[in-house]
Design an enzyme around this catalytic site. Structure first.
Site, PDB file in Angstrom:
ATOM      1  N   SER A 550      14.158  37.953  40.006  1.00 54.58           N
ATOM      2  CA  SER A 550      14.518  36.753  40.756  1.00 54.58           C
ATOM      3  C   SER A 550      15.189  35.753  39.814  1.00 54.58           C
ATOM      4  O   SER A 550      16.222  36.054  39.243  1.00 54.58           O
ATOM      5  CB  SER A 550      13.287  36.164  41.439  1.00 54.58           C
ATOM      6  OG  SER A 550      13.646  35.221  42.413  1.00 54.58           O
ATOM      7  N   ASP A 635      16.342  41.026  51.562  1.00 49.56           N
ATOM      8  CA  ASP A 635      15.870  39.921  50.730  1.00 49.56           C
ATOM      9  C   ASP A 635      16.384  38.581  51.277  1.00 49.56           C
ATOM     10  O   ASP A 635      17.588  38.391  51.447  1.00 49.56           O
ATOM     11  CB  ASP A 635      16.355  40.119  49.286  1.00 49.56           C
ATOM     12  CG  ASP A 635      15.622  39.232  48.294  1.00 49.56           C
ATOM     13  OD1 ASP A 635      15.127  38.166  48.702  1.00 49.56           O
ATOM     14  OD2 ASP A 635      15.549  39.611  47.114  1.00 49.56           O
ATOM     15  N   HIS A 670      12.436  40.584  49.138  1.00 53.26           N
ATOM     16  CA  HIS A 670      12.322  40.034  47.797  1.00 53.26           C
ATOM     17  C   HIS A 670      11.146  40.613  47.005  1.00 53.26           C
ATOM     18  O   HIS A 670      11.234  40.794  45.804  1.00 53.26           O
ATOM     19  CB  HIS A 670      12.178  38.517  47.888  1.00 53.26           C
ATOM     20  CG  HIS A 670      12.483  37.803  46.605  1.00 53.26           C
ATOM     21  ND1 HIS A 670      13.733  37.826  46.023  1.00 53.26           N
ATOM     22  CD2 HIS A 670      11.708  37.037  45.794  1.00 53.26           C
ATOM     23  CE1 HIS A 670      13.711  37.110  44.904  1.00 53.26           C
ATOM     24  NE2 HIS A 670      12.502  36.629  44.753  1.00 53.26           N
TER      25      HIS A 670
END
Length: 699
Positions: A550, A635, A670
């Site tokens: 991330s 995501d 995610h």
């Protein structure tokens, strides 16, 4: 692992200009971006088919290049799985006459949520079996569990796409009936009023996914009649709803990166009006708790960078009436607090180490719980009972499995309720060593590095070392134990965490100096930690690996542009790498709420600063390390097209023959796969990539 003759999936280039502040950027892969409607539509249009075709080409290329490691990857998965106690359960947590706990059954992917009445002979009640609920879905997430005061009803939230857009429902725990009330597109967040029939919940903007509205729902009434009680119109804020530990007040909170605002309502009168506690002000943050006649505030009021604790009467709670309870300290970050009838418990961080401090309200006692290891992580659990003299906390370190401990604040005695079990009988914590090192950054700051390795590992230039980093949002990577990490340590690897600026490891200022126009400190700190470990002979560039996900994937993208020669391999998971384009597009989830984290590129100064480090914009015709890039098609935090475009541009420009692999999970978002075993398969894939580069594909 070596490159093969597999056909490289070279993405088509389609010239596309993006102009801002008189600066023109050319994005040849802009075509990869799809809308949510395109992704979820049953009938795919031409562009959607083109994008999916490219992603599948990349997945096929990954499979072809790694086919010789598949057998080992499967063995490694079994190794990782073999350390987990499959039929496990959490320590029961007492709340309002019941003990609540989660258990897992052997061979099943998902948790089972249970409770028992306080009496020992009470039978187990299964509230939710996520294994049954997940049937028929590639992805499943259960969350938002919220029990009514009378213990009869439970709000629960489900996500079957992995975009964190939850359906909210209510279950009667006595009859098993799931009510017809279904609320779409929520954050999963809710709060019960005290009448056991009214609850408040938050809804998301369907496009930006910003949590922006709070509604009131009454059981048995159509959701179309739900009353909107608050709309957060400022696009830099997100809203949530909660209930105080005292059960007396419903709280609506609005938070941005640098400001907060709360309002309250008596939980006995759910149709009343919410009252603002302290109106929002730029750079004023506060979170609240209620005890007796006062609200307590964890706040940075009056430039309290490391936060302090204050209080004020509920009836007159504006900031001019706040009085000090725990003053601000330059050397100690106040991270949290818990209120009990006789005690105040503080969670603090000094010189990087977490501490638990216990203060008796009458002033007769003030002490810290003792912890002996050089580096560790502790955290206070939710303790719902005001009248209790016991606090529950967790303790772990890089060498010590996690323990759940009950500590009696009166007698100062403790009871270990549960210690994480490492199945297999081979683990002995005495076989491993942890250290904390301090690297000198280029501006003279000392950057902490926590590391762990097997005592038999010889530390030298040939030692493989994995350096993990994040460095954003003030989040501090805990120095905690991992059963999966043993697969590296037992094969002679060192595992290290760089506590770089952008985290709060060394206090709030450590975070402030790693954001906005100081963001590059995050990247240079990580690079300087890498150079330090090489200089001190812990490893060498041929054996140094870096990992991050991330915002940590942004870190990976930045360091390989700046100093690719330092690393043999990189794993970038769901990497935030197209920073300029994303922060310029207010329709993308998270964008507007993060202007105070990264800067607003609509302002020229921030635009050029962000562009100067944005990994996608700064890809160069140079040599890059071996790289595995992982993303999820659904995501909502970092859209799949960011890593996909990045990999395409790297393929076009890089001048080496090192591996560059993109793996897209077409059914995840995610957080990756939702099942506990499927998530281990993800780890086995990533671990195998590094172990193959080190030629350690052996058991």
């Amino acid at each position: 692992m070596k490159s093969t003759d597999a056909k490289l999936p070279l993405a088509a280039k389609e010239y596309f200009e993006i102009e801002k502040h008189g600066d023109v950027r050319v994005d040849n892969y802009f075509w990869m971006r799809l809308s949510d409607h395109q992704k979820l539509a049953e009938v795919k249009d031409a562009q959607t088919k083109k994008v999916i075709d490219y992603l599948e080409q990349e997945n096929n290329y990954y499979d072809e290049v790694t086919k010789h490691t598949k057998k080992f990857e499967l063995q490694l998965f079994e190794e990782l799985k073999g350390r987990i106690k499959e039929d496990d359960s959490t320590v029961p947590n007492k709340d309002n006459g019941y003990f609540y706990y989660i258990r897992y059954e052997k061979g099943l992917q998902y948790p089972i949520y249970c409770r028992k009445k306080e009496t020992e002979s009470s039978p187990e009640e299964i509230m939710f079996d996520a294994n049954e609920m997940a049937k028929g879905f590639d992805y499943f997430q259960l969350g938002g569990l919220n029990i009514s005061n009378n213990n009869k009803l439970a709000i629960f939230a489900t996500d079957t796409v992995s975009r964190r857009q939850y359906f909210l429902r209510v279950k009667n725990l006595l009859s098993g009936e799931i009510y017809k009330d279904i609320i779409e597109n929520t954050s999963g967040n809710s709060a019960w009023a005290n009448d056991n029939k009214t609850f408040f919940y938050t809804k998301k903007n369907p496009e930006t996914l910003r949590s922006e509205k709070v509604f009131r729902h009454v059981l048995g009434t159509p959701t179309s009649e739900d009353v909107e009680v608050y709309h957060e119109k400022d696009e830099t804020f997100n809203v949530y709803v909660t209930k105080t530990k005292s059960n007396k007040y419903i709280i609506i909170g609005s938070d941005s990166t640098v400001s907060s605002e709360s309002r309250y309502l008596d939980a006995n009168f759910p149709t009343g009006n919410f009252t603002v506690i302290q109106p929002r002000e730029r750079d004023l943050e506060y979170s609240i708790a209620h005890f007796e006649n006062d609200f307590y505030f964890l706040t940075n009021k009056d430039d309290a960078t490391n936060f302090k604790l204050m209080k004020a009467p509920v009836s007159n709670a504006q900031k001019e009436n706040w009085v000090s309870v725990i003053p601000h300290r330059k050397d100690t970050l106040l991270e949290g607090f818990s209120i009990f009838k006789e005690f105040l418990v503080l969670e603090e961080r000094t010189n990087g180490l977490s501490k638990i401090r216990v203060i008796k309200w009458d002033g007769t006692e003030d002490y810290y719980l003792p912890f002996d290891e050089e580096t560790y992580s502790v955290g206070v659990y939710n303790n719902p009972d005001f009248n209790s003299n016991t606090i529950r906390y967790s303790y772990t370190s890089l060498t010590t499995p996690a323990s759940i401990i009950d500590f009696n604040m009166k007698t100062k005695s403790k009871e270990v309720k549960k210690e994480q079990e490492v199945v297999g009988g081979k683990f002995n914590k005495e076989n491993y060593k942890s250290e904390r090192l301090w690297a000198t950054a280029r501006d003279g700051k000392k950057v902490p590095i926590s590391l762990v390795y097997h005592k038999k590992t010889n530390l030298n230039a040939n030692t493989p070392l994995i350096l993990y980093g994040y460095g954003s949002y003030g989040y501090t990577i805990p120095d905690s134990f991992s059963t999966t990490r043993l697969s590296f340590l037992d094969r002679g690897f060192v595992y290290a965490i760089a506590h770089i600026r952008g985290s709060e490891y060394l206090g709030r200022d450590w975070y402030e100096k790693g954001k906005m126009l100081h963001k590059k400190n995050t990247f240079t700190d990580f690079i300087d930690c890498s150079k330090f470990l090489i200089k001190e002979n812990y490893t060498s560039p041929k054996h140094l690996y870096a990992m991050g996900g991330s915002a940590g994937g942004l870190l990976m993208g930045a360091i390989v542009n700046m100093n690719p020669e330092l690393y043999n391999g990189i794993i970038a998971s769901v990497p935030f790498v197209d920073v300029v384009s994303t922060m310029l597009d207010e329709s993308i989830p998270l964008t507007t709420g993060e202007y105070d984290e990264w800067g607003n590129p609509n302002i020229k100064e921030f635009y050029h600063y962000i562009k100067s480090y944005s990994p996608y914009d700064q890809v160069l015709p140079q040599k890059y390390p071996n790289m595995l890039v992982v993303t999820g098609y659904h995501d909502s935090q970092v859209q799949y097209w960011e890593p996909a475009k990045w990999v395409a541009k790297l393929r076009d420009l890089k001048t080496d023959n090192n591996l560059l692999l993109l793996k897209t999970d077409m059914s995840a978002g995610h957080g990756g796969a939702s099942g506990r075993f499927d998530s281990l398969k993800d780890l086995a894939r990533e671990f195998t990539f590094i172990l193959a580069l080190e030629n350690k594909l052996d058991l």
